[in-house]
Design a protein around this motif. Structure first.
Motif, PDB file in Angstrom:
ATOM      1  N   GLU A 284       0.816  -1.220   0.000  1.00  0.00           N
ATOM      2  CA  GLU A 284       0.000   0.000   0.000  1.00  0.00           C
ATOM      3  C   GLU A 284       0.849   1.269   0.000  1.00  0.00           C
ATOM      4  N   TRP A 287       0.879   3.755  -3.086  1.00  0.00           N
ATOM      5  CA  TRP A 287      -0.386   4.478  -3.187  1.00  0.00           C
ATOM      6  C   TRP A 287      -0.441   5.621  -2.179  1.00  0.00           C
ATOM      7  N   LEU A 288      -0.001   5.350  -0.960  1.00  0.00           N
ATOM      8  CA  LEU A 288       0.014   6.384   0.074  1.00  0.00           C
ATOM      9  C   LEU A 288       1.030   7.467  -0.273  1.00  0.00           C
ATOM     10  N   ARG A 291      -0.473   9.836  -2.708  1.00  0.00           N
ATOM     11  CA  ARG A 291      -1.455  10.745  -2.094  1.00  0.00           C
ATOM     12  C   ARG A 291      -0.761  11.885  -1.347  1.00  0.00           C
ATOM     13  N   TYR A 423       4.461   5.048   8.152  1.00  0.00           N
ATOM     14  CA  TYR A 423       3.143   4.945   7.534  1.00  0.00           C
ATOM     15  C   TYR A 423       2.133   5.802   8.304  1.00  0.00           C
ATOM     16  N   GLU A 427      -0.027   9.182   7.006  1.00  0.00           N
ATOM     17  CA  GLU A 427      -1.480   9.338   7.078  1.00  0.00           C
ATOM     18  C   GLU A 427      -1.844  10.608   7.840  1.00  0.00           C
TER      19      GLU A 427
END
Length: 433
Positions: A284, A287-288, A291, A423, A427
């Motif tokens: 993932e 993808w993060l 973003r 991570y 976020e």
């Protein structure tokens, strides 16, 4: 239309900021020639009751079809006239113009007036002036722990309890809602299950259930928020009778052999299972990173450009945002306008950067984008095929991918430094920066 075709005998274009007012005369010969040609075509190709094909008299055709035909031809030539003026003046319209025909007489110039907004013109700035930091996301020890905690939270065991319901308890209820004594669509439910504290129900509804025991009946007034998805319920207050049928408390399990059996894991050991979880989480990361990259570039570009945008586009953006519930209800009109202006401005900057970098949509990135969008419970090939069968959905994906290509080019051209992020920190960056 080629610029060497002259449509207008004359025109006057007045500009007030981005607002334009156009008065134009279309050459009489263009409309007249098209009119006569169309009349002749009707006379020679159409069949009319009581007449042999091609035998209906021209005057009768003009009487029957002339006015409507002249109106249609005028509209066609007005469109050509507007494009002709836009090419000459090097302007791009922001939307459909408002047009009024002020003179329409066969054999004379067609005269019309049009008002519209044009897109702003601006020059791209030096990308190296942007202060950008490129994220490089890694899983640290806390991230790994969070991964393991989440899989446990997703596989809780539930036990019925006679205690009052509290946050994190799962409840099963029947409910009936009315507004001024009248039932409404969606206001009734049986064996409805939700977890308290997760905002799955209206806030007042959850507050009413909290503290109740299995077998209790509670009466609750629930206020629907102004941005509720059902427009007819927005801002209204409903009265609910709620029968609490079951209250369950959760029990957290341990990551052991019995857990593997519960989740039907293919891995033979906890070590292998944890490794599989971390591998999936690591997948993932790209993808993060995209973003975070996208947000940082867009925020930087938003600070770098401040030109006026068409009011009509701002209005459309606000309407669309409200329709899709993208804007919190507490935002006032000024805040909504500011956000809409920012979005439109960024769209125009990105479009200009696409031309600047001479970018084309990368099909591999489209496939990767759709793969990342695919829910876990759907086969990726099936999901991608479903998307590809809808041209409108695919066009939105291509626009998003092209924008991401711009983001990557801007980041590279800016000479950004690399920053390592966990991570969880990445976020949080999406929320705070």
């Amino acid at each position: 239309m080629s610029q060497n075709i002259e449509v207008n005998s004359s025109y006057q274009l007045d500009k007030d900021g981005l607002t334009c007012t156009l008065k134009a005369n279309i050459l009489a010969s263009l409309v007249e020639n098209a009119y006569r040609s169309k009349i002749q075509e009707i006379a020679t190709t159409q069949r009319f009751p009581g007449f042999r094909k091609g035998k209906l008299a021209i005057p009768m055709i003009k009487q029957r079809y002339g006015p409507a035909l002249l109106q249609d031809l005028a509209q066609e030539w007005i469109e050509k006239s507007l494009r002709n003026v836009a090419e000459k003046e090097e302007i791009e319209m922001a939307g459909s113009p408002n047009v009024e025909i002020t003179k329409l007489v066969l054999g004379e110039d067609v005269v019309y007036e049009a008002s519209f907004e044009m897109l702003p013109t601006f020059t791209l700035k030096e990308l190296k002036s942007l202060k950008l930091i490129k994220p490089q996301i890694v899983l640290d020890k806390k991230d790994e722990k969070d991964v393991f905690e989440k899989v446990i939270d997703d596989n809780l065991e539930w036990e019925s309890t006679t205690k009052p319901a509290v946050d994190s308890d799962r409840v099963t209820v029947d409910f009936k809602g009315t507004i001024d004594g009248v039932a409404f669509q969606g206001g009734t439910g049986q064996d409805s299950v939700f977890t308290l504290g997760q905002k799955q129900m209206l806030a007042d509804f959850e507050s009413g259930v909290k503290g109740a025991k299995a077998g209790d009946t509670v009466n609750v007034d629930c206020a629907f928020p102004d941005n509720y998805h059902a427009e007819d319920l927005r801002g209204k207050t409903a009265q609910f009778v709620i029968d609490v049928k079951k209250v369950e408390s959760s029990k957290r399990l341990k990551l052991d052999a019995s857990f593997l059996k519960k989740v039907n894991a293919k891995d033979q050991s906890i070590t292998e299972y944890k490794k599989s979880l971390l591998t999936k989480k690591a997948e993932e990361i790209p993808w993060l990173e995209q973003r975070v990259l996208h947000k940082r570039v867009m925020d930087a570009l938003a600070l770098d450009y401040d030109f006026p945008v068409p009011a009509s586009l701002v209005k459309q953006e606000i309407v669309e945002a409200k329709k899709n519930n993208q804007s919190p209800v507490e935002q006032d009109e000024a805040s909504l306008t500011k956000l809409a202006e920012r979005n439109i401005r960024l769209t125009l900057v990105v479009r200009k950067l696409v031309d600047h970098f001479q970018l084309k949509v990368d099909q591999d990135k489209v496939t990767s984008y759709l793969t990342n969008m695919t829910p876990d419970f759907i086969d990726s090939k099936t999901f991608i095929s479903w998307y590809e069968n809808d041209p409108q959905r695919m066009e939105r994906v291509r626009i998003a991918v092209l924008e991401q290509q711009v983001v990557e080019k801007v980041m590279d051209e800016s000479g950004a430094k690399i920053e390592k992020l966990s991570y969880a920190a990445a976020e949080e960056t999406l929320k705070s920066e």
